[in-house]
Design an enzyme around this catalytic site. Structure first.
Site, PDB file in Angstrom:
ATOM      1  N   LYS A 152      33.037  44.612  37.223  1.00 30.83           N
ATOM      2  CA  LYS A 152      32.400  43.394  36.724  1.00 30.83           C
ATOM      3  C   LYS A 152      31.080  43.134  37.459  1.00 30.83           C
ATOM      4  O   LYS A 152      30.093  42.712  36.838  1.00 30.83           O
ATOM      5  CB  LYS A 152      33.339  42.198  36.878  1.00 30.83           C
ATOM      6  CG  LYS A 152      34.556  42.243  35.977  1.00 30.83           C
ATOM      7  CD  LYS A 152      34.205  42.207  34.491  1.00 30.83           C
ATOM      8  CE  LYS A 152      33.721  40.844  34.048  1.00 30.83           C
ATOM      9  NZ  LYS A 152      33.521  40.777  32.573  1.00 30.83           N
ATOM     10  N   THR A 192      33.242  36.868  36.597  1.00 28.78           N
ATOM     11  CA  THR A 192      34.377  36.358  37.364  1.00 28.78           C
ATOM     12  C   THR A 192      33.971  36.027  38.786  1.00 28.78           C
ATOM     13  O   THR A 192      33.029  36.624  39.330  1.00 28.78           O
ATOM     14  CB  THR A 192      35.507  37.407  37.392  1.00 28.78           C
ATOM     15  OG1 THR A 192      36.518  37.019  38.334  1.00 28.78           O
ATOM     16  CG2 THR A 192      34.984  38.776  37.816  1.00 28.78           C
ATOM     17  N   ASP A 193      34.694  35.100  39.404  1.00 27.05           N
ATOM     18  CA  ASP A 193      34.444  34.782  40.811  1.00 27.05           C
ATOM     19  C   ASP A 193      34.766  35.953  41.729  1.00 27.05           C
ATOM     20  O   ASP A 193      34.291  36.022  42.867  1.00 27.05           O
ATOM     21  CB  ASP A 193      35.236  33.543  41.249  1.00 27.05           C
ATOM     22  CG  ASP A 193      36.741  33.648  41.029  1.00 27.05           C
ATOM     23  OD1 ASP A 193      37.215  34.685  40.520  1.00 27.05           O
ATOM     24  OD2 ASP A 193      37.454  32.672  41.349  1.00 27.05           O
ATOM     25  N   GLU A 194      35.561  36.910  41.239  1.00 28.74           N
ATOM     26  CA  GLU A 194      35.986  38.022  42.091  1.00 28.74           C
ATOM     27  C   GLU A 194      34.832  38.926  42.518  1.00 28.74           C
ATOM     28  O   GLU A 194      34.964  39.691  43.471  1.00 28.74           O
ATOM     29  CB  GLU A 194      37.077  38.847  41.404  1.00 28.74           C
ATOM     30  CG  GLU A 194      38.371  38.077  41.215  1.00 28.74           C
ATOM     31  CD  GLU A 194      39.538  38.975  40.858  1.00 28.74           C
ATOM     32  OE1 GLU A 194      39.666  40.066  41.454  1.00 28.74           O
ATOM     33  OE2 GLU A 194      40.326  38.587  39.983  1.00 28.74           O
ATOM     34  N   TYR A 243      38.452  46.585  39.710  1.00 27.41           N
ATOM     35  CA  TYR A 243      38.165  45.632  38.636  1.00 27.41           C
ATOM     36  C   TYR A 243      36.925  44.814  38.950  1.00 27.41           C
ATOM     37  O   TYR A 243      35.972  44.770  38.161  1.00 27.41           O
ATOM     38  CB  TYR A 243      39.361  44.698  38.398  1.00 27.41           C
ATOM     39  CG  TYR A 243      38.961  43.397  37.723  1.00 27.41           C
ATOM     40  CD1 TYR A 243      38.394  43.415  36.450  1.00 27.41           C
ATOM     41  CD2 TYR A 243      39.104  42.171  38.361  1.00 27.41           C
ATOM     42  CE1 TYR A 243      37.999  42.230  35.825  1.00 27.41           C
ATOM     43  CE2 TYR A 243      38.713  40.994  37.753  1.00 27.41           C
ATOM     44  CZ  TYR A 243      38.161  41.018  36.490  1.00 27.41           C
ATOM     45  OH  TYR A 243      37.759  39.854  35.892  1.00 27.41           O
TER      46      TYR A 243
END
Length: 319
Positions: A155, A125-127, A151
Site C-alpha cells: 500500500k 491505510t494507516d498501516e 501488505y
C-alpha cells in the site's frame, strides 16, 4: 449533466458500503469493477442492481486487458478500494498484494493519464506509517512511511506511485489513509467480525500475544462520508488522514463484544503473536476536519451494536 464514477473493489467491505452511501446521498452513476476474489462478496452488491445508476463489471485491475472493458465511457473519478488487505495472508504470500495493490494502482493511474478519468482517489491505510509507541503522538499526513509487513509495504508503494504521478504529470490525485474500519459486510477473517461470529457460535476467540495491541477504530459509514467529502472538496496532491479517535486494545474490543452478546470470557484464547505485529496505530484527523468539514458521528459503542446486530441476523438467516 450525468457524472460517472468508477469504484474499484466495490464488492468488498468498504467499497460496497461506499456504493450504498453514494446511491443514497448523491446523483453519481456508478460502475463497480471487482474481480470477486474471496474478499469480494457479490451478495453485497445485489441490492444495488435495483438502481438505474449502477452497473457491475467483473475484472481484475491488475490485468490491463481485462480492465480495458470498463472504459466504454469517461469517468469523473476513480475511487480505488480494490486491494488485498489481510496482513496474515501477505505474510504467507505477498505476490497477490503486489499484483493488485501495486500493478492495479499503476493501471488506474495510466487511465487518468490517458484521459479515461478526470481524477482519482487512492484509498490507503494507516498501516503505511508503521507502528507507534504508547506515548507517541498520532500519525499526521507528513509522518514518514515505515510499513512493517508485506501488505502495508504494497500500500505504501502504491501511495508513492500516486505521489509520483501527481508530481510528474500534475494529475488530479488524492490519497486517503484511514484507521481500522468495522461494520456490516466485512469478511469474517477480520478481527471484529471473527470475534462476533465466533462468540455467537460459542467458538474459541483467538487473540494474538498479550492482546494489548492498540488500534484506532472507525465505523465504516463515517469513512464513506469522509471519502465523499474528498471527492467533492479534496485538493489535488493532498493526503487526508481519517480516524475515529477511538483507540482501544484488542482485549478491550473482545470484552466489549462479549458483554454485548452476553458471552463468557472463557472463549478467549491467547495464541502466538503475529510476525512483525505493529503495536499501536493512531490517526490525527484534524486536517480533513478543518479543511473539508468532516468528522466522525457514530461512536464505537453505537457502531458495535449495529455491527453485532447485522452479523446476528446473517447467522440466523444462514442457519
Amino acid at each position: 449533466m450525468e457524472r460517472h464514477i468508477l469504484v474499484t473493489g466495490g464488492a468488498g467491505f468498504i467499497g460496497s458500503n461506499f456504493i450504498a452511501h453514494m446511491l443514497i446521498n448523491s446523483n453519481y452513476f456508478i460502475t463497480n469493477v471487482d474481480s470477486l476474489t474471496y474478499a469480494g462478496n457479490f451478495e453485497n452488491t445485489i441490492p444495488f442492481e435495483k438502481s438505474n445508476r449502477y452497473r457491475f463489471i467483473k475484472a481484475d485491475i491488475g490485468q490491463k486487458d481485462e480492465l480495458s472493458k470498463v472504459y466504454d465511457q469517461k469517468y469523473y473519478a476513480i475511487i480505488n478500494f480494490a486491494a488485498e488487505s489481510h496482513v496474515d495472508r501477505s505474510i504467507e504470500d505477498a505476490l497477490p498484494f503486489i499484483h493488485t495493490n501495486i500493478y492495479g494502482t499503476y493501471n488506474l493511474l495510466q487511465a487518468v493519464l490517458t484521459g479515461k478519468a478526470q481524477k482519482m482517489i487512492q484509498i490507503s491505510t494507516d498501516e503505511v506509517y508503521g507502528s507507534l509507541e504508547p506515548d507517541e503522538s498520532p500519525f499526521i499526513e507528513t509522518t514518514s512511511l515505515a510499513p512493517n509487513n508485506p501488505y502495508s509495504a504494497s500500500k505504501a508503494s502504491a501511495d508513492l506511485l500516486v505521489r509520483s504521478f501527481f508530481k510528474t504529470y500534475q494529475l488530479p490525485l488524492t490519497i486517503t489513509r484511514c484507521s481500522n474500519n468495522f461494520g456490516p459486510m466485512q469478511h469474517t477473517e477480520k478481527f471484529i467480525p471473527k470475534v462476533i461470529t465466533n462468540a455467537l457460535n460459542n467458538i474459541e476467540i483467538p487473540i494474538y500475544g498479550d492482546g494489548l495491541n492498540i488500534r484506532d477504530w472507525i465505523y465504516v459509514e463515517d469513512h464513506c462520508r469522509a471519502i465523499h467529502s474528498v471527492l467533492e472538496k479534496g485538493v489535488s496532491g493532498e493526503v487526508y488522514n481519517i480516524g475515529g479517535s477511538e483507540e482501544k486494545t484488542n482485549l478491550e474490543i473482545i470484552d466489549c463484544i462479549l458483554k454485548e452478546l452476553g458471552k463468557d470470557k472463557n472463549l478467549i484464547k491467547h495464541v502466538a503473536d503475529r510476525k512483525g505485529h505493529d503495536r499501536r496505530y493512531s490517526m490525527d484527523s484534524s486536517k480533513i476536519s478543518s479543511e473539508l468539514g468532516w468528522k466522525p458521528i457514530i461512536s464505537f459503542n453505537e457502531g458495535i451494536k449495529k455491527t453485532k446486530e447485522w452479523y446476528r441476523q446473517r447467522e440466523q438467516n444462514s442457519g
